[in-house]
Design an enzyme around this catalytic site. Structure first.
Site, PDB file in Angstrom:
ATOM      1  N   GLU A 294       0.815  -1.222   0.000  1.00 52.07           N
ATOM      2  CA  GLU A 294       0.000   0.000   0.000  1.00 52.07           C
ATOM      3  C   GLU A 294       0.841   1.260   0.000  1.00 52.07           C
ATOM      4  OE1 GLU A 294      -4.245  -1.259   2.051  1.00 52.07           O
ATOM      5  OE2 GLU A 294      -3.117   0.377   2.928  1.00 52.07           O
ATOM      6  N   HIS A 323       8.907 -26.228   0.795  1.00 50.84           N
ATOM      7  CA  HIS A 323       8.276 -27.352   0.095  1.00 50.84           C
ATOM      8  C   HIS A 323       7.112 -26.872  -0.762  1.00 50.84           C
ATOM      9  CE1 HIS A 323      10.688 -30.129   2.514  1.00 50.84           C
ATOM     10  NE2 HIS A 323      10.599 -29.158   3.409  1.00 50.84           N
ATOM     11  N   LYS A 436     -13.036   1.128  -1.935  1.00 48.78           N
ATOM     12  CA  LYS A 436     -13.973   1.370  -0.832  1.00 48.78           C
ATOM     13  C   LYS A 436     -15.184   2.156  -1.347  1.00 48.78           C
ATOM     14  CE  LYS A 436     -11.199   1.535   3.434  1.00 48.78           C
ATOM     15  NZ  LYS A 436     -10.834   2.319   4.612  1.00 48.78           N
TER      16      LYS A 436
HETATM   17  O1  PA5 Z   1      -3.472   1.220   5.864  1.00 47.02           O
HETATM   18  C1  PA5 Z   1      -4.565   1.665   5.562  1.00 47.02           C
HETATM   19  O2  PA5 Z   1      -4.808   2.884   5.522  1.00 47.02           O
HETATM   20  C2  PA5 Z   1      -5.728   0.725   5.273  1.00 47.02           C
HETATM   21  O3  PA5 Z   1      -5.314  -0.585   5.185  1.00 47.02           O
HETATM   22  C3  PA5 Z   1      -6.762   0.829   6.375  1.00 47.02           C
HETATM   23  O4  PA5 Z   1      -6.160   0.515   7.603  1.00 47.02           O
HETATM   24  C4  PA5 Z   1      -7.944  -0.103   6.125  1.00 47.02           C
HETATM   25  O5  PA5 Z   1      -8.519   0.172   4.876  1.00 47.02           O
HETATM   26  C5  PA5 Z   1      -8.992   0.062   7.213  1.00 47.02           C
HETATM   27  O6  PA5 Z   1      -9.390   1.397   7.301  1.00 47.02           O
HETATM   28  P1  PA5 Z   1     -10.103   1.962   8.590  1.00 47.02           P
HETATM   29  O7  PA5 Z   1      -9.150   1.883   9.725  1.00 47.02           O
HETATM   30  O8  PA5 Z   1     -10.476   3.358   8.244  1.00 47.02           O
HETATM   31  O9  PA5 Z   1     -11.291   1.088   8.837  1.00 47.02           O
END
Ligand code: PA5
Length: 462
Positions: A294, A323, A436
């Protein structure tokens, strides 16, 4: 301190085509790295830079509140149920899995020293959710709902189901079974928490989900099951001090960031494998995958140019995946850098009894499982070098809070430095937000009507 051995990245070992002249590259990038580290440390206190995670090791207030609340509710619940996804779940899961007894939930209450069992519900599969209700008495469960935005569909749908069940069972008192971790001011969960009177903790400003493990997001679930969070914090602080060193020869996060960046951009190693040789570190690889993917997978650089960059992170587990994946890593495309994590001292010494003389297995007798797993890590590393595949090895003295605090913080800094080398914003996630938003539109959220309409049209063709 944890150590990084990057010898097997050298072109002398893996060849010019696959490796680097590390000494030369460290010299070439010395000034750039110095500048990046100094700049990150200069910007870390400024609002809007998304670098507040660099200060989490020093947040005495959060630490105090987390410990205070954990001790207040101790003995009141049989279970902790964490609701969250992505950055709101993976850090806590990784640390709980590493630091608790591997079969914690199967131990008796006495064996757990009175601390509760812990469950992470980080997906929305209806069957597994329903199955969880078969094994959890919700009235004896403290539910920690974690979402920074306060509106993530997966987490909030779980929350709605569980709140409804809890309320039916406990009436007004249900609120004492919920603790919410969310933004300090914004988001629907913050509104609900205030309206319903839940205990709350804050996801600090300028801390993205995947960098939030050392805030209440990760620390609260750990403290609730009796994990010593002070030792984690000590690990972060010691690593932070070490990583303030702007000399790349002394800074392991900068070294690994540069190695990954150069191997990706110059040597075609577009995949980064994280392979701990410890089952307890299995979810650390999951956490790393999210952090690397990310943060670095971006289509624009900081100047707005189209770049579409980012290494693909892959999780692997030694010795299990020898393996499964190693055949590919040795003989398939030479497009990977493999990160081994090796543990020097396991908590247990497991002797292998000398009970059979057969040549095929007799050699195992009198040795230990500890020797075997580390011999496998070493032999796999050497085999990969024979096949001219670059690897680095991170060594932990022990799997404990202190070393895990160091390890995760080191990887966060490594990611931030890599982001600067790629010249991208490592702290946003427009690609996640896009998916989202499509989900909100598909599920009929108000304000997303136009998007829903476009989506319906696209879905007939895509
Ligand atoms: O790292 C990030 O920003 C995302 O992975 C969020 O943690 C994830 O989408 C969950 O979002 P939220 O904490 O707003 O529910």
């Amino acid at each position: 301190m944890i150590q990084l051995n990057c010898r097997n990245v050298n072109s002398k070992i893996v060849g010019e085509e696959n490796g680097l002249n590390l000494e030369q590259e460290f010299t070439n990038y010395q000034d750039k790295i110095k500048e990046i580290i100094a700049d990150l440390n200069k910007r870390k206190d400024k609002p809007g830079q998304w670098l507040q995670w660099m200060n989490l090791g020093y947040n005495e207030e959060t630490l105090w509140y987390v410990k205070e609340y954990a001790s207040m509710v101790q003995g009141r619940f049989e279970n902790i149920l964490v609701l969250g996804i992505g950055g709101s779940a993976l850090g806590g899961m990784a640390l709980a899995h590493a630091l608790l007894h591997p079969y914690w939930n199967l131990l008796s209450e006495e064996e757990r020293n009175g601390y509760p069992r812990i469950f992470f519900l980080d997906n929305i599969d209806p069957d597994s959710m329903n199955a969880l209700f078969d094994v959890l008495d919700l009235s004896k469960t403290l539910v920690n709902v974690i979402t920074k935005s306060g509106s993530t569909a997966e987490t909030m749908s779980q929350f709605l189901i569980i709140k409804d069940r809890l309320e039916k069972e406990l009436q007004d008192n249900y609120r004492y079974n919920i603790v919410a971790t969310t933004d300090k001011k914004t988001g629907v969960l913050r509104q609900i928490a205030e309206q319903e009177g839940y205990k709350t903790f804050v996801v600090p400003d300028d801390v993205g989900g995947r960098f939030s493990v050392f805030s209440a997001v990760g620390l609260l679930p750990l403290a609730l099951v009796g994990i010593d969070i002070d030792s984690i914090i000590n690990g972060i602080k010691d690593m932070d001090l070490a990583l303030k060193n702007t000399d790349i020869h002394e800074n392991i996060a900068a070294q690994n960031a540069l190695i990954h960046y150069l191997l990706d951009t110059e040597k075609g190693k577009h995949i980064s494998v994280m392979m701990p040789y410890s089952s307890r570190l299995k979810y650390v690889a999951d956490w790393y995958v999210q952090l690397w993917a990310e943060s670095l997978g971006k289509n624009k650089d900081k100047s707005g140019n189209d770049v579409s960059i980012g290494q693909t992170p892959v999780k692997s587990l030694g010795a299990t995946d020898q393996h499964s994946q190693i055949q590919l890593y040795n003989e398939g495309p030479n497009d990977k850098i493999i990160n081994f994590i090796r543990v020097k001292n396991f908590d247990t010494k497991m002797d292998i009894p000398n009970i059979f003389e057969y040549t095929g297995i007799g050699y195992l007798g009198g040795k230990t499982i500890n020797q075997l797993i580390n011999a496998e890590a070493d032999s796999t590393r050497v085999a990969l070098a024979d096949y001219k595949r670059p690897t680095v090895t991170i060594t932990l003295d022990k799997v404990d809070g202190y070393h895990l605090g160091q390890l995760l913080y080191m990887m966060e800094i490594q990611t931030a430095i890599a982001g600067e080398l790629y010249n991208i914003d490592a702290f946003n996630q427009p690609g996640v937000e896009q998916a989202k938003n499509y989900t909100y539109a598909l599920m009929g959220r108000t304000g997303y009507e136009e998007s829903a309409h476009q989506l319906q049209e696209k879905m007939t063709t895509v």
